[in-house]
Design an enzyme around this catalytic site. Structure first.
Site, PDB file in Angstrom:
ATOM      1  N   GLU A 103      27.710   5.626 -90.631  1.00 42.80           N
ATOM      2  CA  GLU A 103      26.941   6.582 -89.819  1.00 42.80           C
ATOM      3  C   GLU A 103      27.784   6.848 -88.574  1.00 42.80           C
ATOM      4  O   GLU A 103      27.857   6.003 -87.676  1.00 42.80           O
ATOM      5  CB  GLU A 103      25.572   6.006 -89.481  1.00 42.80           C
ATOM      6  N   CYS A 115      24.199  10.814 -81.368  1.00 33.77           N
ATOM      7  CA  CYS A 115      25.113  11.227 -82.448  1.00 33.77           C
ATOM      8  C   CYS A 115      24.784  12.631 -82.945  1.00 33.77           C
ATOM      9  O   CYS A 115      25.669  13.374 -83.354  1.00 33.77           O
ATOM     10  CB  CYS A 115      25.027  10.238 -83.598  1.00 33.77           C
TER      11      CYS A 115
HETATM   12  P1  NDP Z   1      32.000   2.433 -81.391  1.00 32.62           P
HETATM   13  O1  NDP Z   1      32.618   2.955 -82.626  1.00 32.62           O
HETATM   14  O2  NDP Z   1      32.853   2.213 -80.215  1.00 32.62           O
HETATM   15  O3  NDP Z   1      31.267   1.032 -81.673  1.00 32.62           O
HETATM   16  C1  NDP Z   1      30.284   0.868 -82.682  1.00 32.62           C
HETATM   17  C2  NDP Z   1      30.155  -0.609 -82.997  1.00 32.62           C
HETATM   18  O4  NDP Z   1      31.366  -1.062 -83.600  1.00 32.62           O
HETATM   19  C3  NDP Z   1      29.947  -1.490 -81.772  1.00 32.62           C
HETATM   20  O5  NDP Z   1      29.138  -2.583 -82.086  1.00 32.62           O
HETATM   21  C4  NDP Z   1      31.362  -1.940 -81.477  1.00 32.62           C
HETATM   22  O6  NDP Z   1      31.428  -3.100 -80.711  1.00 32.62           O
HETATM   23  C5  NDP Z   1      31.870  -2.175 -82.874  1.00 32.62           C
HETATM   24  N1  NDP Z   1      33.308  -2.182 -83.020  1.00 32.62           N
HETATM   25  C6  NDP Z   1      34.245  -1.706 -82.164  1.00 32.62           C
HETATM   26  N2  NDP Z   1      35.479  -1.878 -82.680  1.00 32.62           N
HETATM   27  C7  NDP Z   1      35.305  -2.472 -83.888  1.00 32.62           C
HETATM   28  C8  NDP Z   1      36.205  -2.897 -84.915  1.00 32.62           C
HETATM   29  N3  NDP Z   1      37.522  -2.734 -84.789  1.00 32.62           N
HETATM   30  N4  NDP Z   1      35.692  -3.471 -86.013  1.00 32.62           N
HETATM   31  C9  NDP Z   1      34.373  -3.634 -86.156  1.00 32.62           C
HETATM   32  N5  NDP Z   1      33.467  -3.246 -85.230  1.00 32.62           N
HETATM   33  C10 NDP Z   1      33.932  -2.674 -84.103  1.00 32.62           C
HETATM   34  O7  NDP Z   1      30.814   3.418 -81.062  1.00 32.62           O
HETATM   35  P2  NDP Z   1      29.860   3.392 -79.807  1.00 32.62           P
HETATM   36  O8  NDP Z   1      29.154   2.088 -79.730  1.00 32.62           O
HETATM   37  O9  NDP Z   1      30.603   3.870 -78.613  1.00 32.62           O
HETATM   38  O10 NDP Z   1      28.766   4.480 -80.259  1.00 32.62           O
HETATM   39  C11 NDP Z   1      28.985   5.826 -80.112  1.00 32.62           C
HETATM   40  C12 NDP Z   1      29.403   6.464 -81.417  1.00 32.62           C
HETATM   41  O11 NDP Z   1      28.471   6.141 -82.421  1.00 32.62           O
HETATM   42  C13 NDP Z   1      29.397   7.971 -81.305  1.00 32.62           C
HETATM   43  O12 NDP Z   1      30.503   8.503 -81.998  1.00 32.62           O
HETATM   44  C14 NDP Z   1      28.097   8.351 -82.005  1.00 32.62           C
HETATM   45  O13 NDP Z   1      28.094   9.663 -82.482  1.00 32.62           O
HETATM   46  C15 NDP Z   1      28.027   7.324 -83.095  1.00 32.62           C
HETATM   47  N6  NDP Z   1      26.660   7.159 -83.555  1.00 32.62           N
HETATM   48  C16 NDP Z   1      26.327   7.592 -84.807  1.00 32.62           C
HETATM   49  C17 NDP Z   1      25.010   7.511 -85.238  1.00 32.62           C
HETATM   50  C18 NDP Z   1      24.597   7.975 -86.605  1.00 32.62           C
HETATM   51  O14 NDP Z   1      23.463   7.733 -86.976  1.00 32.62           O
HETATM   52  N7  NDP Z   1      25.442   8.627 -87.375  1.00 32.62           N
HETATM   53  C19 NDP Z   1      23.952   6.998 -84.376  1.00 32.62           C
HETATM   54  C20 NDP Z   1      24.424   6.554 -83.104  1.00 32.62           C
HETATM   55  C21 NDP Z   1      25.733   6.640 -82.711  1.00 32.62           C
HETATM   56  P3  NDP Z   1      31.476  -2.979 -79.104  1.00 32.62           P
HETATM   57  O15 NDP Z   1      30.509  -1.940 -78.659  1.00 32.62           O
HETATM   58  O16 NDP Z   1      31.079  -4.325 -78.686  1.00 32.62           O
HETATM   59  O17 NDP Z   1      32.876  -2.576 -78.775  1.00 32.62           O
END
Ligand code: NDP
Length: 494
Positions: A213, A247
């Site tokens: 997602e 998102c």
């Molecule tokens: P990120 O991609 O930065 O992070 C998402 C999650 O992945 C967090 O828990 C993060 O940890 C973790 N993460 C980061 N790096 C890694 C890695 N290398 N391996 C595994 N996990 C990792 O997104 P954001 O949290 O900034 O969220 C915003 C994004 O999410 C936007 O692009 C938004 O559009 C999308 N989104 C999509 C949705 C949907 O339903 N399609 C709904 C909500 C958001 P940490 O935060 O601790 O770095």
């Protein structure tokens, strides 16, 4: 930070708990999980205060998009989920001597990696669906909203689940990578495309199935006969609620050239009238400022017009910003996800152009079309690639309507959560095929030895399966009966 041995242990204990949980009938699992909805309603003030404090969203949004959406999701899943998980008999008209049962079995341990923008409702929806389907869960909330992630433990406390069925692991992206290396059976990832790629890469090495997602640059299309008052309010809310950190927020406004000035004027007036303190909430993730600053600098360098906003109205709130101008289609604010209260405007002449502009950029979670002529709007909507297309509404379902599947297309991800489709995706299907009572105890005509009579049987069978008309099918059935009999007489050992 969780060490590798802690992570290994988490998986081991989760696997043991899962075996116990999967043996509980789905209806019983649902009854236990449903208790969480009561807990949430009883502790609503505490839940909302935690979300507002850590995430910075407005209390009304914490109430609607987090608490109320989660309660609705739990209730719906617990009410409708067990029926979808029930084993089904699949009729086999060509093999009446066999009984096929389609079972929905849990994957095992599901890893949920969650973002910070809907820090409760997103992980909670995934956790509950996975549990209802009979899985254990390892949950990694965002490092930006750990306390809200930890709330899920409190919410589940009264459900009487086996110990260690849900393992909460806090940490950053590196912890996320280690959790993937711990070999979950399925990953539900919600986050950015860039991180999603890393998750998929790590998952591919095992391999582990993933549901992605991701983000997007969702568009709203405003046709010339739209209700301008309705559509402009929708554009402002759709692009700026939750501080635009959504998102599925409207990032691109495609507006018919004949109404452009009248429409954009209304959007700008309404955007300017927003109150940062009551309407916008704050920037939750400090790293988002870099994105806003880059998009604004790029817009200025290109000579685009910033109709309103373009600066911070408080140290942690970007003012509602509307950008337009010649060449906007190449600007970062138009092509990339800003994830803030920023809207890029472009105009079109024909409905076909609006569709083309929409499709030019890959991906889409949602799209919307505004027009007083529903047939015209529906014709445009049917040509847009997105997981959800709304007519005369924006971000209409989010995660908030549990009945509907949620997910994107292209670079916005794949796989679906929510609805029956999302629940079933948390199981893997297994067919158990058994002889019916008194099922024929002879060897099958298609087994060895291969000879001409057997070919006749198989040819008659193919005619029977493939014939369109009843007459041909009856003739093929008679041929099949005759040749099978001949085969049996020729090979009594069959
Ligand atoms: P990120 O991609 O930065 O992070 C998402 C999650 O992945 C967090 O828990 C993060 O940890 C973790 N993460 C980061 N790096 C890694 C890695 N290398 N391996 C595994 N996990 C990792 O997104 P954001 O949290 O900034 O969220 C915003 C994004 O999410 C936007 O692009 C938004 O559009 C999308 N989104 C999509 C949705 C949907 O339903 N399609 C709904 C909500 C958001 P940490 O935060 O601790 O770095």
């Amino acid at each position: 930070m969780a060490h590798d041995d802690v992570i290994t242990l988490r998986y081991q204990v989760a696997r043991r708990a899962q075996a116990q949980w999967a043996a509980v009938p789905a209806a019983q699992r649902a009854r236990q999980l449903a208790r969480a909805a009561d807990w949430m309603l009883d502790h609503a003030d505490e839940v909302i205060a935690t979300i507002v404090h850590e995430n910075g969203k407005r209390p009304v949004e914490a109430l609607g998009h987090e608490l109320s959406a989660s309660v609705a999701n739990i209730r719906w899943l617990c009410e409708h989920g067990p029926a979808a998980l029930r084993p089904q008999d699949v009729p086999l008209p060509l093999m009446p001597h066999r009984r096929a049962e389609l079972r929905r079995e849990p994957w095992g341990v599901v890893l949920v990696i969650a973002p910070w923008n809907f820090p409760l409702s997103i992980p909670l929806g995934h956790v509950f669906a996975a549990l209802l389907a009979g899985n254990a869960v390892i949950l990694k909330p965002s490092e930006i909203t750990p306390t809200i992630g930890a709330l899920i433990d409190d919410i589940l406390a009264d459900c009487g689940l086996p110990a260690n069925l849900v393992g909460l692991v806090q940490g950053d992206g590196k912890v996320g990578q280690r959790l993937i290396a711990g070999r979950p059976d399925k990953i539900l990832f919600t986050g950015s495309l860039a991180t999603g790629r890393k998750v998929m890469e790590a998952a591919a090495a095992v391999p582990i199935p993933v549901c992605m997602e991701l983000g997007g640059v969702d568009a709203m299309i405003v046709l010339p006969d739209a209700d301008l008052d309705l559509a402009s309010s929708a554009a402002v809310w759709g692009s700026m609620f939750n501080g635009g950190q959504v998102c599925a927020s409207v990032e691109r406004l495609l507006v018919h050239e004949s109404i452009r000035e009248a429409f954009v004027g209304r959007v700008v007036d309404k955007a300017r009238s927003l109150e940062p303190a009551t309407d916008l909430g704050r920037i939750t993730a400090p790293r988002q400022r870099d994105v806003y600053d880059r998009h604004l600098a790029d817009a200025r360098e290109r000579g685009l017009t910033i109709r309103c906003g373009g600066d911070y109205c408080t140290p942690d709130t970007l003012a509602p910003t509307v950008v337009e101008g010649e060449g906007i289609e190449d600007a970062a604010v138009y092509r990339e996800e800003t994830f803030g209260p920023m809207l890029a405007v472009r105009s079109f002449r024909r409905d076909d152009d609006a569709v083309r502009m929409h499709e030019e950029l890959d991906g889409g979670l949602t799209a919307s079309v505004f027009s007083r002529n529903e047939a015209r709007a529906a014709a445009v909507a049917s040509r847009l690639s997105a997981g959800l297309v709304s007519i005369n509404d924006v971000a209409a379902t989010l995660h908030a309507l549990p009945q509907l599947p949620w997910g994107g297309v292209g670079s916005s991800g794949f796989g679906r959560s929510h609805g029956i489709e999302g629940l079933v995706a948390l199981t893997r299907s297994k067919v158990v095929d058994t002889p019916r009572a008194g099922g024929l105890g002879f060897k099958r005509p298609w087994w060895f030895p291969y000879d001409a009579t057997q070919r006749e049987v198989i040819a008659a069978h193919a005619r029977l399966v493939g014939s369109g008309s009843l007459r041909k099918r009856a003739r093929a059935a008679a041929d099949l009966g005759r040749s099978t009999l001949r085969l049996l007489l020729r090979h009594p050992r069959l």
